[in-house]
Design a protein around this motif. Structure first.
Motif, PDB file in Angstrom:
ATOM      1  N   ASN A  12       0.577  -1.363  -0.208  1.00  0.00           N
ATOM      2  CA  ASN A  12       0.365  -0.094   0.538  1.00  0.00           C
ATOM      3  C   ASN A  12       1.070   1.309   0.370  1.00  0.00           C
ATOM      4  O   ASN A  12       0.822   2.567   0.751  1.00  0.00           O
ATOM      5  CB  ASN A  12      -1.054   0.179   1.104  1.00  0.00           C
ATOM      6  N   ILE A  13       2.123   1.501  -0.283  1.00  0.00           N
ATOM      7  CA  ILE A  13       3.178   2.157  -1.046  1.00  0.00           C
ATOM      8  C   ILE A  13       2.291   3.221  -1.116  1.00  0.00           C
ATOM      9  O   ILE A  13       1.509   4.600  -1.154  1.00  0.00           O
ATOM     10  CB  ILE A  13       3.999   2.094  -1.129  1.00  0.00           C
ATOM     11  N   CYS A  14       2.176   3.086  -3.012  1.00  0.00           N
ATOM     12  CA  CYS A  14       1.937   4.025  -3.937  1.00  0.00           C
ATOM     13  C   CYS A  14       1.631   2.989  -5.331  1.00  0.00           C
ATOM     14  O   CYS A  14       2.780   3.304  -5.788  1.00  0.00           O
ATOM     15  CB  CYS A  14       2.508   5.143  -4.081  1.00  0.00           C
ATOM     16  N   ARG A  15       0.881   2.145  -5.749  1.00  0.00           N
ATOM     17  CA  ARG A  15       0.708   1.296  -7.254  1.00  0.00           C
ATOM     18  C   ARG A  15       0.992   2.347  -8.265  1.00  0.00           C
ATOM     19  O   ARG A  15       1.973   1.715  -8.849  1.00  0.00           O
ATOM     20  CB  ARG A  15      -0.095   0.743  -6.833  1.00  0.00           C
ATOM     21  N   GLU A  16       0.693   3.445  -8.005  1.00  0.00           N
ATOM     22  CA  GLU A  16       0.994   4.284  -9.463  1.00  0.00           C
ATOM     23  C   GLU A  16       1.698   4.564  -9.634  1.00  0.00           C
ATOM     24  O   GLU A  16       2.336   5.306 -10.650  1.00  0.00           O
ATOM     25  CB  GLU A  16      -0.320   5.212  -9.278  1.00  0.00           C
ATOM     26  N   CYS A  17       2.603   4.644  -8.225  1.00  0.00           N
ATOM     27  CA  CYS A  17       3.796   5.715  -8.670  1.00  0.00           C
ATOM     28  C   CYS A  17       5.448   4.099  -8.662  1.00  0.00           C
ATOM     29  O   CYS A  17       6.265   4.496  -9.082  1.00  0.00           O
ATOM     30  CB  CYS A  17       4.408   6.449  -6.965  1.00  0.00           C
TER      31      CYS A  17
END
Length: 126
Positions: A86-91
């Motif tokens: 849940n860090i930032c899949r889009e990143c």
């Protein structure tokens, strides 16, 4: 393929060293956290560390290694790992690209560290 992975080698050489990652997992520079960005204090662990792709945890040391993977496997590892933590899949693409560019700057076996916006080779203490 040259990549950055977490390492416990040289851990403890600095008073502010820590490693909560899994030794050998892919890592990247996630940049400063929101708190540091807001008050510019740089007193957070995020200003000294790399983030683990698989664990989502932080470490102050990484090493450049040559792993038997191609760019598609590398990108998938980032995409899947960041989604799980849940860090930032889009990143994922941006973080993977930055990690790859960083790894290409040093020879295999080089241990690196981060201090704020500077990533550098970790030189022996003393």
């Amino acid at each position: 393929m040259k990549v950055l992975v977490a390492t416990t080698t040289t851990q403890g050489d600095r008073d502010d060293d820590f490693s909560h990652t899994v030794d050998g997992e892919l890592v990247f520079d996630a940049g400063q956290c929101d708190r540091v960005a807001q008050d510019d204090s740089w007193d957070c662990e995020c200003s000294l560390s790399f983030a683990g792709v698989a664990s989502g945890e932080l470490t102050t040391t990484a090493v450049v290694v040559d792993l038997p993977m191609d760019i598609k496997q590398f990108m998938r590892a980032f995409r899947d790992g960041l989604a799980r933590t849940n860090i930032c899949r889009e990143c994922a693409a941006v973080y993977a690209h930055r990690a790859r560019i960083c790894a290409l700057q040093w020879p295999i076996g080089t241990i690196i560290e981060r201090d704020r916006d500077v990533i550098q080779e970790r030189l022996p203490v003393g």
